[in-house]
Design a protein around this motif. Structure first.
Motif, PDB file in Angstrom:
ATOM      1  N   TYR A   8      -6.976 -19.989  38.016  1.00  0.00           N
ATOM      2  CA  TYR A   8      -5.637 -20.236  37.564  1.00  0.00           C
ATOM      3  C   TYR A   8      -5.455 -20.853  36.213  1.00  0.00           C
ATOM      4  N   VAL A  12      -3.440 -19.570  32.867  1.00  0.00           N
ATOM      5  CA  VAL A  12      -2.707 -20.222  31.969  1.00  0.00           C
ATOM      6  C   VAL A  12      -2.900 -20.088  30.619  1.00  0.00           C
ATOM      7  N   ARG A  13      -4.121 -20.541  30.433  1.00  0.00           N
ATOM      8  CA  ARG A  13      -4.643 -20.666  28.836  1.00  0.00           C
ATOM      9  C   ARG A  13      -4.378 -19.156  28.395  1.00  0.00           C
ATOM     10  N   PHE A  16      -0.630 -18.552  27.332  1.00  0.00           N
ATOM     11  CA  PHE A  16      -0.439 -19.313  26.173  1.00  0.00           C
ATOM     12  C   PHE A  16      -1.029 -18.610  24.810  1.00  0.00           C
ATOM     13  N   LEU A  23       5.105 -12.682  21.146  1.00  0.00           N
ATOM     14  CA  LEU A  23       6.483 -13.385  20.661  1.00  0.00           C
ATOM     15  C   LEU A  23       6.954 -12.791  19.148  1.00  0.00           C
ATOM     16  N   ILE A  40      13.067 -13.084  22.936  1.00  0.00           N
ATOM     17  CA  ILE A  40      13.178 -14.480  22.726  1.00  0.00           C
ATOM     18  C   ILE A  40      13.653 -14.760  21.081  1.00  0.00           C
ATOM     19  N   ILE A  41      14.803 -14.431  20.881  1.00  0.00           N
ATOM     20  CA  ILE A  41      15.395 -14.288  19.511  1.00  0.00           C
ATOM     21  C   ILE A  41      16.579 -15.324  19.355  1.00  0.00           C
ATOM     22  N   TYR A  42      16.718 -16.090  18.484  1.00  0.00           N
ATOM     23  CA  TYR A  42      18.099 -16.696  18.041  1.00  0.00           C
ATOM     24  C   TYR A  42      18.767 -16.076  17.178  1.00  0.00           C
TER      25      TYR A  42
ATOM     26  N   LEU B   7     -11.267 -26.962  22.963  1.00  0.00           N
ATOM     27  CA  LEU B   7     -10.532 -26.593  24.379  1.00  0.00           C
ATOM     28  C   LEU B   7      -9.962 -27.718  25.197  1.00  0.00           C
ATOM     29  N   TYR B  10      -6.641 -28.300  23.664  1.00  0.00           N
ATOM     30  CA  TYR B  10      -5.601 -26.995  23.926  1.00  0.00           C
ATOM     31  C   TYR B  10      -5.281 -27.418  25.265  1.00  0.00           C
ATOM     32  N   ASP B  11      -6.273 -27.456  26.119  1.00  0.00           N
ATOM     33  CA  ASP B  11      -5.815 -27.903  27.545  1.00  0.00           C
ATOM     34  C   ASP B  11      -4.816 -29.180  27.637  1.00  0.00           C
ATOM     35  N   VAL B  14      -1.470 -27.580  26.637  1.00  0.00           N
ATOM     36  CA  VAL B  14      -0.780 -26.829  27.625  1.00  0.00           C
ATOM     37  C   VAL B  14      -0.542 -27.485  28.862  1.00  0.00           C
ATOM     38  N   PHE B  15      -1.395 -28.277  29.298  1.00  0.00           N
ATOM     39  CA  PHE B  15      -1.279 -28.973  30.821  1.00  0.00           C
ATOM     40  C   PHE B  15      -0.681 -30.415  30.925  1.00  0.00           C
ATOM     41  N   PHE B 136       7.146 -21.053  38.449  1.00  0.00           N
ATOM     42  CA  PHE B 136       5.778 -21.440  38.662  1.00  0.00           C
ATOM     43  C   PHE B 136       5.185 -22.752  38.573  1.00  0.00           C
ATOM     44  N   HIS B 158       3.091 -28.034  38.691  1.00  0.00           N
ATOM     45  CA  HIS B 158       2.415 -27.829  37.649  1.00  0.00           C
ATOM     46  C   HIS B 158       3.476 -28.006  36.319  1.00  0.00           C
ATOM     47  N   TRP B 160       2.884 -27.279  33.138  1.00  0.00           N
ATOM     48  CA  TRP B 160       2.578 -26.091  31.837  1.00  0.00           C
ATOM     49  C   TRP B 160       4.046 -25.409  31.755  1.00  0.00           C
ATOM     50  N   THR B 163       5.729 -26.666  29.196  1.00  0.00           N
ATOM     51  CA  THR B 163       5.408 -26.503  27.876  1.00  0.00           C
ATOM     52  C   THR B 163       5.455 -25.217  27.368  1.00  0.00           C
ATOM     53  N   PHE B 164       5.653 -24.233  28.268  1.00  0.00           N
ATOM     54  CA  PHE B 164       5.776 -22.831  27.919  1.00  0.00           C
ATOM     55  C   PHE B 164       7.333 -22.703  27.369  1.00  0.00           C
ATOM     56  N   LEU B 167       7.526 -23.788  24.022  1.00  0.00           N
ATOM     57  CA  LEU B 167       6.991 -22.894  23.137  1.00  0.00           C
ATOM     58  C   LEU B 167       8.092 -21.604  22.929  1.00  0.00           C
ATOM     59  N   ILE B 168       8.603 -21.287  23.791  1.00  0.00           N
ATOM     60  CA  ILE B 168       9.931 -20.536  23.841  1.00  0.00           C
ATOM     61  C   ILE B 168      10.806 -20.845  22.875  1.00  0.00           C
ATOM     62  N   PHE B 171       9.925 -21.081  19.244  1.00  0.00           N
ATOM     63  CA  PHE B 171      10.073 -19.784  18.859  1.00  0.00           C
ATOM     64  C   PHE B 171      11.290 -19.215  18.486  1.00  0.00           C
ATOM     65  N   ALA B 172      12.406 -19.386  19.478  1.00  0.00           N
ATOM     66  CA  ALA B 172      13.521 -19.079  19.324  1.00  0.00           C
ATOM     67  C   ALA B 172      14.171 -19.488  18.039  1.00  0.00           C
ATOM     68  N   PHE B 174      12.516 -20.717  15.323  1.00  0.00           N
ATOM     69  CA  PHE B 174      11.844 -20.130  14.366  1.00  0.00           C
ATOM     70  C   PHE B 174      12.271 -18.669  13.995  1.00  0.00           C
TER      71      PHE B 174
END
Lengths: 166, 371
Positions: A8, A12-13, A16, A23, A40-42, B7, B10-11, B14-15, B136, B158, B160, B163-164, B167-168, B171-172, B174
């Motif tokens: 799992y 997830v890693r 990402f 994206l 995913i756009i503004y 790692l 990174y973890d 993410v987590f 999730f 969870h 994460w 965090t996701f 990120l979204i 990015f939006a 950006f």
């Protein structure tokens, strides 16, 4: 259980990791071709305004004519408010000049749109029969640095659709 | 830096960037659903069926591109009712994971047809995606019918997905900033924000709030600074996702940013506020809830009977009245809904920052900022 947790975590890693190029890819597709939905756009609000002496914009004047000889001016925003601004401008231009809509049907008959306009007018003006609808495009130049602000209005184009012919 | 250390970092990002307890996730699920049901309103797509098919121009890469025209009234009515009921079920946390995914799917299906009128609206993007991603996190682990079914058993949650979402979101922003950067917003001989203001003010009739004031501002420096600030803020949003405290600060500024955009350009982006809420200081908020004994109420409200009752009320309300209840209420008391909502959001965010700074010792703060 420990193995499942490990798998799992790895999923997830990876999620990402792959999401970043994905994206970027959807942004590239949206910029180069057409924006997907969902994406995913503004809004980018691209383009800049030259730091000039005047501000230029285009406005329409729409009139409806009835069989009894009367005419009324329609507010484009109120009359066709559900159609987004830029698309509405594009649609009206192509409709009155009988050209296809960008990214739309190649050979539109505009029959449905004509019926739509007519039924909307009939609802708005009860007991009246709309005969035709006209549109004029005006370019406005607003000299905002002058005091008082000067406004220049120039007729660019006009068009007329007669309902009876459709 | 060794591979293991990379790692680990990174973890950590993410987590553990935005840790959420089961209680926090449960409370967030309830707030999210109430935000849609009471504030933004469940979208009603039935009116699209009246649109003439001549104007049907779906995005080429969308579900609607498989169809040749707008769907019929009854299909759209069913979809609207379905989404409303799914939101009620999600509020009470029944089969939370699958219902969360179904909420997003229904929303995307409806919006695909809505945005087949030549324009994609971006305001509800996060609102649509939140359930799909949060599904999730197991956000039904507390204050839900699901949690009652497995009472006594520890449920795994969870963080994460938060965090996701960050990120979204990054990015939006950006994606909005990059074209500006490449498109000449930083050219001092042009004023992009001023150009947009003029276009919206005169061509689109956006003349409310402070737009008449800003239209008179002739300072080149002011307009250029706004261009620079916008580009910097939007582009850098993506990069601060890896710095949780800075990201939270950006979220706070996002509220001010939306307020300014609303006051100046009359563009509303209030749907995002519920996504920003994910990044508040949850321990502080949960502590406040337990002090006013609201968490005890939340533990008891999730029953099948209350879900059915609430579902009937929502169904009746949306079929009869159809607009957002809060907007209706604010309009009765003559308060403009978007600006009121943004000001309340900003006030709550400020209180959150204030109590956070007040309650934490210096060493805790340093640890929080540099974990």
């Amino acid at each position: 259980v420990k193995l499942r947790a490990h798998i799992y975590k790895n999923i997830v890693r990876i999620l990402f990791l792959i999401s970043i190029p994905l994206l970027l890819l959807q942004l590239y597709v949206a910029r180069k071709y057409s924006e997907p939905y969902p994406a995913i756009i503004y809004p980018a609000f691209e383009g800049t305004s030259k730091n000039s002496e005047y501000n230029k914009y285009i406005e329409t004047e729409i009139f409806v004519y009835f069989d009894d000889g009367e005419k009324y001016q329609l507010d484009e925003r109120k009359f066709l408010g559900e159609i987004p601004y830029k698309f509405r401008k594009n649609l009206l231009k192509n409709y009155f000049l009988n050209r296809p809509i960008e990214n739309g049907n190649e050979k539109p008959t505009y029959q449905e749109f004509t019926n739509f306009l007519k039924s909307r007018l009939t609802k708005m003006f009860k007991n009246k029969t709309p005969q035709s609808i006209s549109i004029s495009w005006y370019q406005y130049k607003q000299y905002f640095r002058e005091n008082p602000v000067r406004l220049e209005k120039t007729l660019l184009k006009s068009g007329l659709i007669e309902f009876d012919r459709n | 830096m060794t591979w293991t250390r990379i790692l680990k970092k990174y973890d950590g990002w993410v987590f553990n960037s935005f840790p959420m307890t089961p209680e926090a996730l449960g409370v967030y699920r309830i707030i999210y659903c109430l935000y849609v049901l009471l504030i933004t309103g469940v979208p009603n797509w039935t009116w699209i069926s009246e649109m003439p098919n001549d104007i049907y121009t779906p995005p080429p890469l969308s579900l609607a591109s498989f169809f040749s025209g707008f769907p019929g009234y009854y299909f759209l009515l069913s979809l609207t009712i379905c989404l409303g009921l799914l939101y009620v079920i999600l509020l009470f946390g029944y089969k939370t994971k699958i219902v969360s995914i179904l909420v997003s799917i229904s929303y995307i299906v409806g919006n695909s047809f809505l945005y087949s009128r030549g324009k994609i609206d971006h305001t509800d993007l996060l609102l649509v995606l939140i359930p799909l991603i949060m599904a999730f996190s197991n956000w039904g682990a507390r204050f839900s019918i699901d949690s009652m079914c497995v009472s006594g058993k520890k449920q795994e949650t969870h963080s994460w997905p938060v965090t996701f979402i960050a990120l979204i979101m990054g990015f939006a922003y950006f994606s909005a900033g990059l074209p500006k950067l490449l498109g000449g917003w930083l050219n001092p001989s042009t004023h992009a924000v001023k150009g947009i203001l003029y276009s919206y003010f005169y061509s689109q009739g956006h003349q409310s709030y402070m737009a008449p004031f800003f239209i008179k501002v002739q300072s080149d420096l002011f307009w250029e600074l706004l261009d620079y600030f916008t580009v910097f803020y939007e582009v850098s949003f993506l990069f601060v996702v890896v710095l949780p405290t800075v990201f939270r600060t950006y979220i706070y500024f996002a509220l001010i940013f939306h307020l300014m955009v609303l006051l100046m350009l009359n563009i509303t982006f209030t749907e995002n506020m519920v996504a920003y809420l994910l990044f508040i200081n949850w321990p502080l908020f949960l502590n406040f809830l337990s002090r006013i004994k609201l968490n005890r109420f939340l533990s008891q409200f999730a029953t099948v009977r209350s879900m059915v009752l609430f579902g009937i009320i929502v169904l009746f309300y949306y079929l009869e009245i159809g607009a957002s209840p809060l907007s209706q209420l604010l309009m009765i008391i003559k308060l403009p809904p978007p600006i009121t909502l943004l000001l309340v959001g900003l006030l709550l965010a400020t209180l959150n920052v204030y109590f956070f700074l007040k309650n934490y010792t210096k060493s805790q703060l340093i640890k929080y900022i540099m974990p």
